[in-house]
Design a protein around this motif. Structure first.
Motif, mmCIF file in Angstrom:
data_model
loop_
_atom_site.group_PDB
_atom_site.id
_atom_site.type_symbol
_atom_site.label_atom_id
_atom_site.label_comp_id
_atom_site.label_asym_id
_atom_site.label_seq_id
_atom_site.Cartn_x
_atom_site.Cartn_y
_atom_site.Cartn_z
ATOM 1 N N ASP A 163 34.374 41.454 43.485
ATOM 2 C CA ASP A 163 35.311 41.413 42.854
ATOM 3 C C ASP A 163 36.969 40.218 43.312
ATOM 4 O O ASP A 163 36.900 39.421 42.055
ATOM 5 C CB ASP A 163 36.438 42.692 43.229
ATOM 6 N N LYS A 177 36.580 46.508 31.656
ATOM 7 C CA LYS A 177 35.701 45.999 32.777
ATOM 8 C C LYS A 177 34.333 46.762 32.525
ATOM 9 O O LYS A 177 34.664 47.079 31.196
ATOM 10 C CB LYS A 177 36.431 46.731 34.783
ATOM 11 N N SER A 178 33.419 45.621 33.313
ATOM 12 C CA SER A 178 32.153 45.692 32.476
ATOM 13 C C SER A 178 31.754 47.577 33.341
ATOM 14 O O SER A 178 30.678 47.954 31.879
ATOM 15 C CB SER A 178 30.809 44.670 33.286
ATOM 16 N N THR A 227 27.994 34.545 33.696
ATOM 17 C CA THR A 227 28.091 33.756 34.600
ATOM 18 C C THR A 227 27.034 34.460 35.791
ATOM 19 O O THR A 227 26.769 34.882 37.174
ATOM 20 C CB THR A 227 28.957 32.940 36.151
ATOM 21 N N HIS A 270 23.936 43.281 36.680
ATOM 22 C CA HIS A 270 23.891 43.556 37.639
ATOM 23 C C HIS A 270 22.952 45.045 38.844
ATOM 24 O O HIS A 270 22.662 43.934 39.970
ATOM 25 C CB HIS A 270 25.634 43.882 38.685
ATOM 26 N N LYS A 311 28.932 36.775 37.543
ATOM 27 C CA LYS A 311 29.150 37.208 38.535
ATOM 28 C C LYS A 311 29.523 38.652 39.259
ATOM 29 O O LYS A 311 29.926 38.897 38.009
ATOM 30 C CB LYS A 311 31.052 36.402 38.997
ATOM 31 N N ASN A 312 29.835 39.690 40.506
ATOM 32 C CA ASN A 312 29.847 40.837 40.564
ATOM 33 C C ASN A 312 30.364 41.227 41.412
ATOM 34 O O ASN A 312 31.261 42.373 41.571
ATOM 35 C CB ASN A 312 28.902 41.030 40.319
ATOM 36 N N LEU A 329 34.515 36.854 41.031
ATOM 37 C CA LEU A 329 34.645 36.680 39.610
ATOM 38 C C LEU A 329 35.435 36.499 39.613
ATOM 39 O O LEU A 329 36.729 36.348 39.020
ATOM 40 C CB LEU A 329 34.491 38.228 39.517
ATOM 41 N N TYR A 354 28.342 46.748 33.095
ATOM 42 C CA TYR A 354 27.803 46.503 34.823
ATOM 43 C C TYR A 354 26.685 46.926 35.333
ATOM 44 O O TYR A 354 25.475 45.180 35.855
ATOM 45 C CB TYR A 354 28.730 47.191 35.364
ATOM 46 N N TYR A 401 40.310 42.395 37.897
ATOM 47 C CA TYR A 401 39.869 41.962 36.004
ATOM 48 C C TYR A 401 41.707 42.225 35.719
ATOM 49 O O TYR A 401 41.533 42.312 34.319
ATOM 50 C CB TYR A 401 39.112 43.216 35.520
ATOM 51 N N VAL A 451 37.899 38.276 31.105
ATOM 52 C CA VAL A 451 36.792 38.161 32.616
ATOM 53 C C VAL A 451 35.856 38.791 32.292
ATOM 54 O O VAL A 451 34.535 39.047 32.663
ATOM 55 C CB VAL A 451 37.324 39.193 33.931
ATOM 56 N N GLU A 483 31.521 37.149 32.680
ATOM 57 C CA GLU A 483 31.521 38.443 33.961
ATOM 58 C C GLU A 483 29.623 38.066 33.550
ATOM 59 O O GLU A 483 29.012 38.343 33.986
ATOM 60 C CB GLU A 483 31.497 39.325 34.044
#
Length: 329
Positions: free
Chosen positions: A260, A186-187, A255, A145, A257-258, A263, A141, A226, A248, A252
């Protein structure tokens, strides 16, 4: 009695407030019970650290040693006996200590290059503190991001991350005597080093699959964006729930995207889009660098992972096989 002797040998029977001893013994009982019921005779030795040891190791949880915070815990870099470690300290007063004991029990059975290795825990406080091998200071993450970074991940490293996470999840699903569903991929639960090697963390929500079953009923829990839509609608979780979350995460990466909701909505749209639009979801710089055939096949794999139907999603083993094929294109 063994736990009480251990406590007294460290701190002395009269040197600590009574509630400390009670907390230690209660947490120890929970941990011992979890280890016995889940170890199947294969548990790795778990070291019990004192609170003073971890305070010293982290310089009393100094700000400059902090590197990651999730909704349940903060992670700090520390050093014990000349060895770098990660100390994961709970930040939620309502967190259930048995969840941490369960996490220790699960991780004590795991030995895989793509899953962060647990070294031990501290049982003196209400919510046990966990201690892991040191791996890196950055989550996926953060890499995508974090302010001040481009967020760009090369095509080669994108494949490397996707493959590392897939290997770890495949191990959990098929290589353990009792399959484990992570339930919170998740990331933020993926650590990266400078070479984009992967370690999966965060097993407090993980779930053992009952013997002979492919799905199990349980309350819906996880991170918005997620969580598998089938899990939400049916109240059933399976290995295909991890497959969706994996899809997902990889989406992420592609793309950037961050948010929620953004995303989740984008991933849902991606799962339904036509083949001609698949590649368009990836950043232009990624398309220019990567082989178009590879990117197209990769995007199709991600779309399958994000399918609204369990039956249409691949297993994680099939994901690994397809990633190997894609690398050869």
């Amino acid at each position: 009695m063994a736990l009480r002797r251990c406590y007294n040998s460290w701190f002395g029977s009269s040197l600590k407030p009574k509630w400390d001893a009670e907390v230690f013994l209660n947490n120890g009982a929970e941990l011992l019970e979890e280890l016995i019921t889940s170890s199947e005779g294969k548990s790795s030795p778990i070291r019990i650290f004192s609170a003073k040891e971890l305070e010293k190791a982290t310089k009393n949880y100094a700000d400059d040693l902090f590197f990651h915070e999730d909704s349940e815990y903060k992670m700090y870099k520390g050093t014990i006996d000349g060895r770098a470690i990660i100390v994961s300290k709970s930040i939620r007063s309502d967190f259930i200590s048995s969840s941490r004991a369960y996490e220790v029990a699960v991780l004590s059975r795991i030995n895989h290059v793509n899953i962060l290795k647990i070294l031990g825990c501290c049982l003196e406080i209400k919510i046990p503190t966990l201690v892991y091998e040191f791996f890196s200071h950055e989550t996926l993450y953060d890499r995508i991001h974090k302010s001040g970074t481009s967020g760009y991940i090369s095509w080669e490293n994108c494949l490397k991350i996707a493959t590392g996470v897939a290997y770890g999840l495949t191990y959990l699903h098929i290589d353990m005597a009792t399959p484990i569903i992570h339930r919170d991929i998740k990331s933020r639960k993926i650590l990266l080093d400078e070479h984009y090697n992967v370690k999966i963390v965060g097993f407090d929500l993980s779930l053992p699959m009952p013997l002979g079953e492919t799905e199990t009923e349980c309350p819906v829990i996880g991170t918005y964006g997620y969580v598998d839509p089938c899990y939400i609608t049916k109240g059933l979780v399976s290995e295909k729930s991890d497959v969706y979350s994996y899809g997902v995460v990889v989406f992420e990466i592609l793309t950037g995207k961050n948010k929620d909701r953004e995303l989740w909505e984008s991933a849902s749209e991606f799962a339904e889009c036509t083949e001609e639009k698949l590649v368009g979801f990836a950043e232009a710089i990624l398309l220019e660098e990567g082989k178009k055939d590879q990117l197209k096949a990769f995007a199709q794999l991600v779309r399958r992972c994000l399918s609204g139907s369990w039956e249409e999603r691949p297993t994680m083993k099939e994901v690994v096989q397809e990633l190997r094929r894609i690398k050869g294109l």
